[in-house]
Design a protein around this motif. Structure first.
Motif: not given
Length: 503
Positions: A408-425, A438-441, A427-434
């Motif tokens: 659960i700890i590792f999945f939460l880390i993955y899910h939080i990074i994925s959710t934050v980076s997807e939200k930033a994408a 982002m969470a995978i990298f 909103e147009g703050n970062i490229d959609t690819f990154w």
């Protein structure tokens, strides 16, 4: 021997994977029901409609349940093998962990390939049917329900209150009905001691059989607002009568699914490419149109008031403090007024077009995000397995205790990074690819590090090892502090200490 080891590892992985997958699916379904429980209760849905909605939601949740169950089952599998010393026996037989896990890597690869095909071919169709059904469920009005002492306004044009009702809800007592169909005022009021509810054979009409009541009707509501001294106020007494209500507003209607087909979540890879290209064409056309529309309003004032250079064709600007000096004084006010009006026009054009441009830009971002999501689902399964398998071999704890907490700890880390980076994408703050990768990298180096530690039999999570290191460090610190204390406790020596006086 290799065949037996491969079968042992495959059996040890498949059973926890199936169990954890269904557990995760059940938890996610419960969260879905808690979220939409208000939209499902009291609307008279048939049981098969609820089951259909849950079936679609189960298919949609595979994109989250698959990576989480992959992580959890891999930790449990290799934790059990490590706890029972089966991994030690495999290594003692001269078989490396990489060779023993090769069939498992192939199985996980097949799961990841199946997840990609599912997200490209099946998930868009499921999202389409799920979205259309959920829209109908949320739009449908609640079935007619009267609570004692509270006015019910669900039937258009009527307000109904009953002081009491029978346990089965079919008989209402001390009824008061306001009829607002012809006027917003209370011009038509009906009172009855008792009313029995039943539906017509086609279920399109609700019939309320009333007993021992009176109807009050004011004719002023139906006529002109001018004063009339001969107003009529009618009172009807009845022993038994029927009041019919149109229930078409409560009828179950399915929306045409074609209305949702252009949504980004309902498209596969080929359709996403097509919609992305067509949206880009519309966006470029809009921007070119704006440029052509306002380009004619950009010019130099001195084009009209200064002679041009015969060689370059550019007006020669000569002023010391302000550019308006090049304009004659008698034309200066008109020129400034014209400039202000043109600036207002340009501003209005840009304000009008900016909303349309933002709409196309957001659609372009959504299409690109959904395109990348098709691949990240498959890769996330591989990544979380690459984290869970070596992590379980290092922890060497099986069951549903510590492995669940770590997963659960590792999945939460993955899910939080994925959710934050997807939200930033989005909103147009970062490229959609990154944004989508982002969470995978970020977690890929962690997977490589854990794999290396598991292959070298590292005791990364051995608490006893860290305790011994902490004790050695504490002993060294105490020893250093003890030496310093002894040095500071000795009195300083003087020259007289080196000589003794003879008697």
């Amino acid at each position: 021997m290799m065949k037996k080891i491969h079968l042992l590892i495959l059996k040890s992985f498949i059973r926890p994977f199936i169990v954890t997958f269904f557990i995760v699916m059940f938890v996610l379904l419960m969260l879905f029901l808690f979220k939409y429980i208000d939209d499902l209760i009291g609307k008279g849905f048939e049981w098969y409609v609820i089951l259909e909605l849950l079936a679609y939601q189960s298919a949609v949740q595979i994109s989250m349940a698959m990576p989480l169950s992959m992580l959890l089952s891999s930790i449990m599998t290799f934790g059990n093998l490590g706890e029972s010393y089966e991994l030690v026996a495999i290594k003692a037989a001269g078989i490396s962990l990489r060779k023993a896990m090769m069939p498992l890597f192939i199985l996980v690869g097949l799961f990841s390939g199946g997840a990609f095909l599912f997200s490209d071919y099946i998930l868009p169709i499921v999202n389409l049917k799920m979205g259309a059904l959920l829209y109908d469920v949320r739009v449908k009005q609640t079935d007619f329900l009267v609570k004692p002492g509270i006015f019910n306004n669900t039937i258009p044009g009527y307000s109904i209150r009953a002081k009491g009702k029978s346990p089965d809800g079919k008989v209402l007592y001390d009824l008061m009905i306001y009829d607002h169909k012809l006027s917003n005022t209370a011009s038509n009021v009906l009172l009855a001691k008792e009313g029995y509810i039943y539906n017509s054979p086609d279920n399109n009409t609700m019939i309320l059989k009333l007993k021992d009541g009176v109807r009050y009707e004011d004719s002023r509501a139906r006529k002109a607002k001018a004063y009339n001294p001969r107003q009529q106020f009618t009172r009807f007494y009845f022993k038994e009568t029927e009041q019919k209500f149109d229930m078409s507003a409560f009828a179950w209607k399915r929306t045409d699914e074609n209305l949702f087909k252009s949504h980004h979540a309902m498209l596969n890879l080929r359709q996403l490419r097509l919609y992305t290209d067509s949206n880009a064409v519309k966006m470029d056309s809009l921007r070119n149109t704006v440029q052509r529309e306002i380009q004619s309003y950009y010019f130099y004032f001195n084009d009209y008031y200064q002679p041009k250079n015969p060689i370059t064709g550019i007006p020669e600007v000569n002023y010391t403090t302000r550019f308006t000096e090049v304009i004659p004084k008698d034309s200066r006010s008109a020129a400034i007024g014209s400039a202000l009006s043109q600036m207002r026009y340009i501003k209005d054009v840009l304000n009008t077009k900016v909303g349309e441009d933002s709409f196309y830009r957001d659609k372009d971002i959504r299409y690109k995000i959904e395109f990348q999501r098709k691949f990240t689902l498959a890769v996330s399964c591989l990544l979380l397995f690459s984290i869970g398998a070596p992590l379980g071999a290092i922890i060497r704890k099986g069951g549903l205790g510590l492995p669940v907490v770590v997963a659960i700890i590792f999945f939460l880390i993955y899910h939080i990074i994925s959710t934050v980076s997807e939200k930033a994408a989005k909103e147009g703050n970062i490229d959609t690819f990154w944004g989508m990768w982002m969470a995978i990298f970020v977690l890929s180096p962690l997977a490589l590090f854990l794999t290396y530690k598991a292959a070298t039999d590292s005791s990364l999570f051995d608490i006893e090892q860290y305790r011994l290191r902490a004790e050695r460090i504490l002993a060294w610190v105490k020893a250093r502090l003890g030496i310093r204390n002894r040095k500071t406790a000795e009195p300083p020596k003087s020259l007289h200490d080196n000589y003794t006086l003879s008697p």
